[in-house]
Every structure is written in structure tokens, then in C-alpha cells.
Design a protein around this motif. Structure first.
Motif, short mmCIF file in Angstrom:
data_model
loop_
_atom_site.label_atom_id
_atom_site.label_comp_id
_atom_site.label_asym_id
_atom_site.label_seq_id
_atom_site.Cartn_x
_atom_site.Cartn_y
_atom_site.Cartn_z
N ASN A 172 -4.07 9.81 -12.96
CA ASN A 172 -4.48 10.82 -13.94
C ASN A 172 -5.43 10.31 -15.01
N ASP A 173 -5.00 9.43 -15.88
CA ASP A 173 -5.92 8.98 -16.92
C ASP A 173 -5.75 7.50 -17.25
N ARG A 174 -4.95 6.78 -16.45
CA ARG A 174 -4.73 5.38 -16.77
C ARG A 174 -4.33 4.59 -15.53
N LEU A 175 -4.46 3.28 -15.62
CA LEU A 175 -4.03 2.39 -14.55
C LEU A 175 -2.57 2.02 -14.77
N VAL A 204 -4.45 13.18 -10.14
CA VAL A 204 -5.56 12.38 -9.63
C VAL A 204 -5.03 10.98 -9.37
N ILE A 205 -5.13 10.54 -8.13
CA ILE A 205 -4.60 9.24 -7.71
C ILE A 205 -5.71 8.45 -7.05
N ILE A 206 -5.93 7.22 -7.52
CA ILE A 206 -6.96 6.36 -6.93
C ILE A 206 -6.32 5.02 -6.58
N ILE A 207 -6.37 4.68 -5.30
CA ILE A 207 -5.83 3.42 -4.81
C ILE A 207 -6.99 2.59 -4.27
N ALA A 208 -7.10 1.35 -4.71
CA ALA A 208 -8.12 0.44 -4.21
C ALA A 208 -7.43 -0.79 -3.64
N MET A 241 -0.46 -10.49 -9.46
CA MET A 241 -0.35 -9.29 -10.25
C MET A 241 -0.22 -8.08 -9.32
N SER A 242 0.61 -7.13 -9.69
CA SER A 242 0.82 -5.93 -8.88
C SER A 242 -0.47 -5.13 -8.76
N LEU A 243 -0.63 -4.47 -7.61
CA LEU A 243 -1.76 -3.57 -7.42
C LEU A 243 -1.76 -2.51 -8.51
N GLN A 244 -2.94 -2.26 -9.08
CA GLN A 244 -3.08 -1.26 -10.14
C GLN A 244 -3.60 0.04 -9.54
N VAL A 245 -2.88 1.11 -9.79
CA VAL A 245 -3.24 2.44 -9.27
C VAL A 245 -3.66 3.32 -10.44
N VAL A 258 -13.05 5.59 -10.36
CA VAL A 258 -13.03 4.82 -9.10
C VAL A 258 -13.53 3.40 -9.35
N GLU A 259 -14.64 3.27 -10.05
CA GLU A 259 -15.19 1.94 -10.32
C GLU A 259 -14.23 1.10 -11.17
N LYS A 260 -13.57 1.74 -12.11
CA LYS A 260 -12.59 1.05 -12.95
C LYS A 260 -11.43 0.52 -12.10
N THR A 261 -10.97 1.31 -11.16
CA THR A 261 -9.85 0.91 -10.30
C THR A 261 -10.24 -0.23 -9.38
N VAL A 262 -11.44 -0.17 -8.82
CA VAL A 262 -11.93 -1.25 -7.97
C VAL A 262 -12.00 -2.55 -8.75
#
Length: 285
Positions: free
Chosen positions: A8-11, A112-116, A1-5, A75-79
Motif C-alpha cells: 500500500n504505502d510502505r515496505l 497494492v502489493i509489490i514483491i521483488a 535481512m527479510s525480503l521487503q514487500v 516498484v523501483e523503491k522495492t527493487v
């Protein structure tokens, strides 16, 4: 599965994680970021990183479109979405789209960008054998030009010093401040040990207030290792008994030489190894 980033408000899949070419983060390095480690699925020192992110944003008058609690959950959601057990989070907030000018009043929609993802900054042998350093001619930003305590997207100062280190065959480089004193390295804070006393430059030397730096100072107090935040010169590093670096990505890294001069006996020292082990224990709690 592709990395999920998180965007702003969604993955979204990383292929869909895009921002405008008019974003001031791209055009001018106008934004802030944090690099955070994940150990055993737990975001390490999470509150400290979120607090520093919002302080950096406040310092550059950037309004983050989320509360600290919402950012923490994102952040926790993205991890979790990327099944990261041991890895790294890059948390970025840009100023948003604007004109081809500097006026922040003409920008809107901060991103807002979160990469895990996983990360390996240095090979294991660096931690076992230590690394050499060279001093860069590029100095750290003058605090009255741009405070080094702001973890901004404009990292060109550090990058140019990193280029000098790479050209010299080292993976890190020491940066001095505008007064010719030791500041920090291109991506890490620096410590020395002399006669059993742990020493590191103070915040007013023009350094980033490192989260891992703070953790190591706490660990030293708990281990009853005397420590000082004190002005250092290159001479202090040349004649030190031990030296090491700290950073969220790097963790605790022994340094064995500076500018071709061995530090101590040219091997990772006892206090360094003690604090490295204590830090590793902390990450497993």
C-alpha cells in the motif's frame, strides 16, 4: 535481512505483508497484476507494464489508489530495497475487503502489493535445446466472457491447462481459442517461422497483449525479418520450420515439438536463436 514487500504505502518484512481474508482478490480473484523482469538493477520495459496494469484495472472498474508515476516509483523503491540486480517483480492490485458477495460497491481499500525477488523459470538447457509442447483440451477464455487482454488475478483457466501439460510431462501447454485457432500457451505468447516469415496470432485471437511479444516484433522489424500477426491453426505449428514462446518471465524459449510431432528438424532454429540473442542484447541496454 527479510525480503521487503511494498504493501500500500510502505515496505514491510514479508512476514508482515498480509491482507484481509475478506479481500475480493482472495475470495474471487478480483484484481489485476503484472510480472516484470529486472536486469542490471533496471526495471525492464517498465512504462509498458505500468500502462497495461492500469488498462487492466480500468477494464474491470478497479480504481488503483496510486498514479502511474507513483506506482513506477514504488516498484523501483522495492527493487532497490531488496538489492535486486537480476530478478522479477510481481505487482498486484486487489479490489480490497468486502462482503461475502459479488457486489463491488461493498468493497473498499484496494491493496497494492509489490514483491521483488530472484527467479529462474526454466533451466539453461531449455533455451539451448528447446522444449516440447502438448495441446491442452482447456481452451482460452472466450473474449466475451472475460477478455484475455485483462491480466487478472483469476488465472484458473491457465492453471487447468498447465495441469494438462504437467500431466503429459511438459512444462508448457498450447491453448486454443473458442474458434479452434491457436491462441497462446498457459503463460506465454507463441510464434512460428515458416519460409523465413515470423508469424504470431493477432490480439483478436483471444490472447494477452504480451509486452515481450511486442518487443520481439519490434526486434524482428529492426532485423528486417518479415513478420505477420495472422490466424494460426495447429496444422500451421505442425508444419512450421521453427517455433518459440515469449513472456516476461520466460523471455524467449525455443519449442522443438508439439503433440509428439517434431517442429522443423527438432532443434532450435536460426531465426529463433537470432531473436533470442537480440532480446538478450536488449535486456542489457
Amino acid at each position: 535481512m527479510s525480503l521487503q514487500v511494498f504493501l500500500n504505502d510502505r515496505l514491510v518484512p514479508k512476514e508482515e505483508a498480509t491482507v484481509s481474508v475478506f479481500d475480493h482478490g482472495l475470495l474471487y480473484g478480483d484484481g489485476v497484476f503484472e510480472g516484470i523482469r529486472v536486469y542490471g538493477g533496471k526495471v525492464f520495459l517498465h512504462p509498458e507494464h505500468i500502462e497495461r496494469l492500469f488498462e487492466s484495472a480500468r477494464a474491470i472498474r478497479l480504481e488503483i489508489p496510486m498514479s502511474p508515476d507513483e506506482m513506477t516509483r514504488a516498484v523501483e523503491k522495492t527493487v532497490a530495497a531488496n538489492n535486486i540486480s537480476d530478478g522479477y517483480v510481481r505487482l498486484v492490485v486487489t479490489r480490497g475487503s468486502g462482503s461475502l458477495g459479488l457486489d463491488i460497491r461493498r468493497t473498499s481499500d484496494p491493496q497494492v502489493i509489490i514483491i521483488a525477488d530472484t527467479i529462474t523459470l526454466y533451466p539453461p538447457e531449455i533455451y539451448e535445446e528447446g522444449m516440447p509442447l502438448v495441446t491442452a483440451s482447456t481452451i482460452r477464455n472466450h473474449p466475451q466472457a472475460l477478455s484475455p487482454r485483462i491480466k487478472s488475478l483469476n488465472y484458473l483457466n491457465n492453471i487447468m491447462a498447465k495441469v494438462e501439460g504437467s500431466d503429459a510431462g511438459t512444462v508448457e501447454a498450447l491453448m486454443m481459442n473458442h474458434k479452434g485457432e491457436v491462441a497462446e500457451c498457459t503463460g506465454d505468447n507463441i510464434f512460428i517461422v515458416k519460409h523465413g516469415v515470423l508469424k504470431t496470432p493477432p490480439i483478436d485471437a483471444g490472447i494477452l497483449d504480451g509486452i515481450t511479444r511486442r518487443a520481439v516484433l519490434r526486434l524482428a522489424r529492426e532485423a528486417e525479418i518479415p513478420s505477420e500477426e495472422v490466424t494460426l491453426t495447429r496444422h500451421d505449428l505442425y508444419v512450421a520450420d521453427e517455433c518459440f514462446l515469449t513472456g516476461s518471465a520466460a523471455e524467449v524459449v525455443p519449442v522443438i515439438s508439439l503433440d509428439g510431432r517434431p517442429i522443423g528438424d527438432g532443434k532450435p532454429g536460426r531465426t529463433t536463436n537470432r531473436l533470442l540473442e537480440a532480446f538478450r542484447d536488449l535486456t542489457r541496454k
